[in-house]
Enzyme design. Structure first.
Site, mmCIF file in Angstrom:
data_model
loop_
_atom_site.group_PDB
_atom_site.id
_atom_site.type_symbol
_atom_site.label_atom_id
_atom_site.label_comp_id
_atom_site.label_asym_id
_atom_site.label_seq_id
_atom_site.Cartn_x
_atom_site.Cartn_y
_atom_site.Cartn_z
ATOM 1 N N TYR A 1 0.860 -1.188 0.000
ATOM 2 C CA TYR A 1 0.000 0.000 0.000
ATOM 3 C C TYR A 1 0.896 1.238 0.000
ATOM 4 O O TYR A 1 1.619 1.506 0.946
ATOM 5 C CB TYR A 1 -0.918 0.041 1.219
ATOM 6 N N GLY B 1 -17.449 0.331 -1.008
ATOM 7 C CA GLY B 1 -18.214 1.569 -0.868
ATOM 8 C C GLY B 1 -19.530 1.584 -1.619
ATOM 9 O O GLY B 1 -20.356 2.482 -1.422
ATOM 10 N N PHE B 2 -19.768 0.582 -2.473
ATOM 11 C CA PHE B 2 -20.992 0.570 -3.287
ATOM 12 C C PHE B 2 -22.247 0.634 -2.413
ATOM 13 O O PHE B 2 -23.187 1.375 -2.708
ATOM 14 C CB PHE B 2 -21.038 -0.688 -4.167
ATOM 15 N N PHE B 3 -22.260 -0.137 -1.329
ATOM 16 C CA PHE B 3 -23.458 -0.183 -0.484
ATOM 17 C C PHE B 3 -23.597 1.041 0.425
ATOM 18 O O PHE B 3 -24.567 1.163 1.160
ATOM 19 C CB PHE B 3 -23.506 -1.483 0.312
ATOM 20 N N SER C 1 -13.250 -5.273 1.998
ATOM 21 C CA SER C 1 -14.331 -4.676 1.183
ATOM 22 C C SER C 1 -15.716 -5.167 1.611
ATOM 23 O O SER C 1 -16.536 -5.555 0.775
ATOM 24 C CB SER C 1 -14.113 -4.977 -0.305
ATOM 25 N N PRO C 2 -16.020 -5.147 2.922
ATOM 26 C CA PRO C 2 -17.310 -5.664 3.388
ATOM 27 C C PRO C 2 -18.506 -4.803 2.979
ATOM 28 O O PRO C 2 -19.648 -5.258 3.035
ATOM 29 C CB PRO C 2 -17.154 -5.690 4.917
ATOM 30 N N HIS D 1 0.078 -11.923 1.326
ATOM 31 C CA HIS D 1 -0.955 -11.076 0.704
ATOM 32 C C HIS D 1 -1.629 -11.754 -0.486
ATOM 33 O O HIS D 1 -2.845 -11.694 -0.655
ATOM 34 C CB HIS D 1 -0.319 -9.755 0.271
ATOM 35 N N GLY E 1 -18.671 -3.602 -0.054
ATOM 36 C CA GLY E 1 -18.635 -3.651 -1.522
ATOM 37 C C GLY E 1 -17.857 -2.518 -2.144
ATOM 38 O O GLY E 1 -18.295 -1.902 -3.105
ATOM 39 N N GLY F 1 -23.431 3.840 -1.211
ATOM 40 C CA GLY F 1 -23.936 4.762 -2.228
ATOM 41 C C GLY F 1 -22.875 5.275 -3.178
ATOM 42 O O GLY F 1 -23.159 6.071 -4.069
#
Length: 348
Positions: A65, A218-220, A213-214, A134, A216, A222
């Protein structure tokens, strides 16, 4: 008053080797960019300290990272926190990309050791609580990689060993060399392909599960539905966020939104609560650069879901309807589905 209203984050055992962490972790990757612009050092340190003050003690980073800048930032924050109360996870093996844009992975023993020494230096620590491979090097027998990790544990430089994006065969073989405490892997309402084989195997072997990524990516919350994805974000090239797929995936978000109204929480909290409810051996590590999102993530611990609620959520975000792969095309070849390694020489 603030103290009384603070949510107490439970402590859970991650794996059966003795590692105890906060039920919610903090993924540090985004602090140095990828889905967004990097935050300033001051902001980064501030949110790490805020997470700790609110009860999160499990922090996740990686040497790739930045590269390296994420560990350096976290190391500076840790100087201001009590080391013995922190469970620090970092990773090695994801080297970068070759000239053709293909990912390079290295699991050789000498590389494992060199990476650990580099991480300890950048973090300013003398041991790592949880050290993950990783990505799996498909050219090196997993026994070689884990054999070196075992030595690092014996030397006191690593407390617990983890794998990330590993196949069932690799998990079994690794665990036979030295007990694996945690598997980090993607798991969320719209990425559930690990439920059939990987999750039952982890439970059989006593390995904790750390979903990344729980929400998604950031999809969930919005992202991309209610706000545009920044051009410099890695999400701009993610299959599920492409214009065509996003149009199809939006309906999943709106379904979740209806259910969130029913549960009196935000869509992000409901998505995260679904992951948190998958078991006491599950510790998601959502990341954020904003204090309000941090508070929202912690608030998801207050969302109580019954078995029927969980089924309703799983059915509402039907996997068959999700448009697009869960990872970038160039990362597909190093995902868990392909993460087998050759037999070790004596077995060949």
């Amino acid at each position: 008053m603030e103290e009384q209203s603070q949510i107490l984050i439970p402590r859970v055992k991650l794996g059966s080797q003795g590692l105890e962490v906060s039920k919610l972790g903090f993924g540090c990757m985004g602090l140095t960019g990828r889905y967004n612009s990097p935050v300033s050092e001051e902001e980064g340190i501030s949110i790490i300290k805020e997470a700790f003050e609110k009860g999160i003690t499990f922090f996740d980073t990686s040497d790739v990272y930045g590269p390296h800048t994420n560990e350096i930032l976290l190391g500076k924050a840790l100087k201001q926190l009590p080391r013995e109360k922190i469970q620090l996870a970092t990773k090695f093996g994801n080297v970068g990309f070759d000239e053709g844009g293909n990912p390079i992975v290295n699991g050789k023993a000498e590389y494992v050791r060199a990476c650990l020494e580099g991480s300890l230096k950048r973090l300013g620590l003398d041991y790592i609580d949880l050290y993950y491979q990783h990505r799996v090097d498909q050219t090196v027998p997993i026994e070689e990689t884990v054999g070196e990790l075992k030595k690092l544990v014996e030397e006191g430089k690593v407390k617990y060993v983890g794998l990330s994006e590993a196949s069932a065969d690799t998990i079994r073989r690794a665990h036979a060399v030295y007990p694996i405490s945690a598997l980090q892997i993607e798991w969320s309402l719209w990425t559930r392909d690990i439920e059939e084989e990987i999750i039952p195997l982890c439970r059989e072997l006593g390995i904790g599960i750390v979903p990344y990524s729980p929400i998604g990516r950031g999809f969930f919350a919005g992202k991309a539905v209610l706000e545009n994805v920044p051009a410099n974000s890695a999400l701009a090239s993610h299959p599920r966020f492409s214009e065509e797929n996003l149009e199809k995936n939006k309906m999943l978000y709106f379904r979740l939104e209806k259910l969130a109204t029913k549960h009196q929480c935000t869509t992000a909290q409901l998505a995260l609560a679904w992951v948190l409810h998958q078991g006491n051996d599950v510790v998601p590590i959502p990341g954020t650069t904003k204090g309000k999102n941090l508070s929202s993530n912690i608030g998801s611990l207050n969302v109580k879901l019954t078995e029927d609620d969980l089924k309703e959520l799983s059915n509402a975000i039907s996997i068959q309807e999700v448009a697009g792969s869960n990872t970038w095309d160039y990362m597909e070849s190093i995902s868990w589905k392909y993460a087998n390694t050759p037999a070790k020489a004596s077995d060949a």
